[in-house]
Design a protein around this motif. Structure first.
Motif, PDB file in Angstrom:
ATOM      1  N   UNK A 185      38.041  52.759  63.186  1.00 53.03           N
ATOM      2  CA  UNK A 185      39.195  51.877  63.001  1.00 53.03           C
ATOM      3  C   UNK A 185      40.363  52.309  63.896  1.00 53.03           C
ATOM      4  N   UNK A 186      40.601  53.612  63.994  1.00 52.01           N
ATOM      5  CA  UNK A 186      41.675  54.117  64.854  1.00 52.01           C
ATOM      6  C   UNK A 186      41.394  53.757  66.314  1.00 52.01           C
ATOM      7  N   UNK A 187      40.143  53.874  66.711  1.00 49.92           N
ATOM      8  CA  UNK A 187      39.769  53.497  68.089  1.00 49.92           C
ATOM      9  C   UNK A 187      40.016  52.015  68.336  1.00 49.92           C
ATOM     10  N   UNK A 188      39.738  51.190  67.321  1.00 47.33           N
ATOM     11  CA  UNK A 188      39.985  49.753  67.452  1.00 47.33           C
ATOM     12  C   UNK A 188      41.473  49.477  67.665  1.00 47.33           C
ATOM     13  N   UNK A 189      42.341  50.184  66.954  1.00 45.07           N
ATOM     14  CA  UNK A 189      43.783  49.994  67.117  1.00 45.07           C
ATOM     15  C   UNK A 189      44.228  50.262  68.558  1.00 45.07           C
ATOM     16  N   UNK A 190      43.536  51.179  69.213  1.00 49.17           N
ATOM     17  CA  UNK A 190      43.957  51.617  70.541  1.00 49.17           C
ATOM     18  C   UNK A 190      43.305  50.831  71.670  1.00 49.17           C
ATOM     19  N   UNK A 191      42.292  49.996  71.332  1.00 47.57           N
ATOM     20  CA  UNK A 191      41.649  49.259  72.415  1.00 47.57           C
ATOM     21  C   UNK A 191      42.445  48.007  72.771  1.00 47.57           C
ATOM     22  N   UNK A 192      41.960  47.263  73.750  1.00 47.93           N
ATOM     23  CA  UNK A 192      42.707  46.113  74.256  1.00 47.93           C
ATOM     24  C   UNK A 192      42.982  45.081  73.170  1.00 47.93           C
ATOM     25  N   UNK A 193      41.970  44.793  72.345  1.00 46.75           N
ATOM     26  CA  UNK A 193      42.145  43.806  71.280  1.00 46.75           C
ATOM     27  C   UNK A 193      43.149  44.298  70.242  1.00 46.75           C
ATOM     28  N   UNK A 194      43.066  45.575  69.879  1.00 46.24           N
ATOM     29  CA  UNK A 194      43.998  46.129  68.904  1.00 46.24           C
ATOM     30  C   UNK A 194      45.431  46.089  69.401  1.00 46.24           C
ATOM     31  N   UNK A 195      45.633  46.452  70.656  1.00 42.83           N
ATOM     32  CA  UNK A 195      46.981  46.437  71.228  1.00 42.83           C
ATOM     33  C   UNK A 195      47.544  45.015  71.272  1.00 42.83           C
ATOM     34  N   UNK A 196      46.694  44.059  71.609  1.00 42.79           N
ATOM     35  CA  UNK A 196      47.142  42.659  71.641  1.00 42.79           C
ATOM     36  C   UNK A 196      47.558  42.197  70.248  1.00 42.79           C
ATOM     37  N   UNK A 197      46.815  42.622  69.226  1.00 37.84           N
ATOM     38  CA  UNK A 197      47.159  42.278  67.848  1.00 37.84           C
ATOM     39  C   UNK A 197      48.485  42.910  67.420  1.00 37.84           C
ATOM     40  N   UNK A 198      48.701  44.136  67.830  1.00 37.44           N
ATOM     41  CA  UNK A 198      49.961  44.814  67.502  1.00 37.44           C
ATOM     42  C   UNK A 198      51.135  44.012  68.051  1.00 37.44           C
ATOM     43  N   UNK A 199      51.025  43.582  69.295  1.00 39.43           N
ATOM     44  CA  UNK A 199      52.121  42.839  69.916  1.00 39.43           C
ATOM     45  C   UNK A 199      52.258  41.437  69.329  1.00 39.43           C
ATOM     46  N   UNK A 200      51.147  40.771  69.060  1.00 34.48           N
ATOM     47  CA  UNK A 200      51.232  39.425  68.507  1.00 34.48           C
ATOM     48  C   UNK A 200      51.728  39.426  67.065  1.00 34.48           C
ATOM     49  N   UNK A 201      51.662  40.579  66.400  1.00 29.92           N
ATOM     50  CA  UNK A 201      52.157  40.701  65.031  1.00 29.92           C
ATOM     51  C   UNK A 201      53.632  41.054  64.978  1.00 29.92           C
ATOM     52  N   UNK A 202      54.256  41.173  66.153  1.00 32.98           N
ATOM     53  CA  UNK A 202      55.689  41.427  66.197  1.00 32.98           C
ATOM     54  C   UNK A 202      56.081  42.881  66.353  1.00 32.98           C
ATOM     55  N   UNK A 203      55.099  43.743  66.623  1.00 38.34           N
ATOM     56  CA  UNK A 203      55.372  45.152  66.809  1.00 38.34           C
ATOM     57  C   UNK A 203      55.224  45.490  68.292  1.00 38.34           C
ATOM     58  N   UNK A 204      55.339  46.751  68.618  1.00 35.60           N
ATOM     59  CA  UNK A 204      55.352  47.138  70.026  1.00 35.60           C
ATOM     60  C   UNK A 204      54.349  48.244  70.262  1.00 35.60           C
ATOM     61  N   UNK A 205      53.627  48.158  71.373  1.00 29.84           N
ATOM     62  CA  UNK A 205      52.602  49.123  71.708  1.00 29.84           C
ATOM     63  C   UNK A 205      53.252  50.372  72.287  1.00 29.84           C
ATOM     64  N   UNK A 206      52.737  51.528  71.886  1.00 33.12           N
ATOM     65  CA  UNK A 206      53.190  52.794  72.455  1.00 33.12           C
ATOM     66  C   UNK A 206      52.508  52.976  73.784  1.00 33.12           C
ATOM     67  N   UNK A 207      53.303  53.164  74.843  1.00 35.73           N
ATOM     68  CA  UNK A 207      52.733  53.340  76.185  1.00 35.73           C
ATOM     69  C   UNK A 207      52.774  54.801  76.584  1.00 35.73           C
TER      70      UNK A 207
END
Length: 284
Positions: free
Chosen positions: A262-284
């Motif tokens: 699950x943690x790996x999913x959060x960090x992959x391309x799809x997870x990062x896109x979901x983070x941003x589309x949910x109104x949050x910001x990706x850690x770069x």
């Protein structure tokens, strides 16, 4: 056959519990508890993860960062979502119980300060905000033509957002502040109260126009005398908003093998896109 079961209690309950369930055994059953700021994001991520991993089930509950951390200490969770780092006392407790932890910083959030839609102010400086929240200013008369008394809607001390705002403004909250159990209750209270002010996770409101109805999100005038909105994604990316912060997940070493997919999913391309589309910001 995979099924999704969602339970959304009324806003006055102490936590939100969502179960994303499949035909999982105990090795694929994840319990995630903690930050109310992160709970909507966690649900979005878990939903998408479960579509690709039908043998997992994820139970998610909010209620505050402190509650999630306590759940880890008591062996009642695999992941504690937290909008603040661990305190020194908490670190000592984990050492005493011999519970080694892994820390994941998976997203960033901003804390938004909201007033009723009929409040004439659109922005506020840090000094006035601090004086309102600590009770020094108890009327809107200094900032507007209104003589209404100020009503503060805040969080309980177990909330990471409570600790974050208190630390950033270097204040003690007014004893008259009303303690709410989560973002929803704060927003509903401010919508109904023309004298109200509250603080919530910006990610909770930025992607939901229904939530924004009846409230006004204040711009914060920072130390450079610049007014910045917590909904300004470019300002957040440039680290220009005063109340932005990383979001944490604390994971016992004993649970790591189970939660690592699950943690790996959060960090992959799809997870990062979901983070941003949910109104949050990706850690770069």
């Amino acid at each position: 056959m995979k099924k999704h079961i969602f339970g959304y209690p009324q806003i006055f309950l102490f936590s939100i519990l969502i179960l994303i369930q499949s035909c999982a055994d105990s090795d694929h059953a994840i319990k995630m508890k903690g930050s109310d700021t992160e709970v909507n994001l966690a649900v979005n991520l878990a939903e998408e993860f479960s579509k690709e991993n039908a043998d997992f089930s994820i139970a998610i509950s909010g209620g505050g960062s402190g509650l999630g951390i306590t759940a880890l200490l008591n062996g009642q969770a695999d992941i504690a979502n937290s909008s603040r780092p661990l305190t020194e006392d908490e670190i000592d407790l984990f050492k005493e119980k011999n519970i080694p932890l892994r820390t994941v910083v998976f997203a960033e959030d901003a804390t938004a300060f909201v007033v009723n839609k009929d409040n004439p102010i659109d922005s506020i400086n840090l000094k006035d905000l601090a004086e309102i929240l600590d009770g020094t200013q108890d009327s809107w008369s200094k900032l507007s033509n209104s003589n209404l008394p100020i009503t503060i809607y805040g969080r309980q001390s177990s909330s990471g957002t409570y600790s974050f705002v208190k630390k950033k403004l270097k204040i003690k909250f007014s004893q008259a502040a009303k303690e709410m159990t989560g973002n929803s209750q704060i927003l509903e209270s401010v919508k109904l109260d023309k004298s109200g002010i509250g603080y919530v996770g910006a990610g909770y409101i930025s992607q939901n126009t229904n939530v924004q109805q009846g409230i006004k999100v204040l711009k914060i005038i920072d130390k450079t005398n610049t007014a910045v909105s917590p909904l300004d994604q470019e300002a957040i990316r440039q680290n220009r908003y005063y109340f932005q912060r990383p979001l944490f997940q604390f994971i016992p070493e004993s649970s790591w093998e189970k939660v690592e997919p699950f943690i790996s999913f959060e960090k992959n391309t799809k997870g990062k896109a979901l983070i941003e589309s949910s109104g949050y910001y990706v850690i770069h």
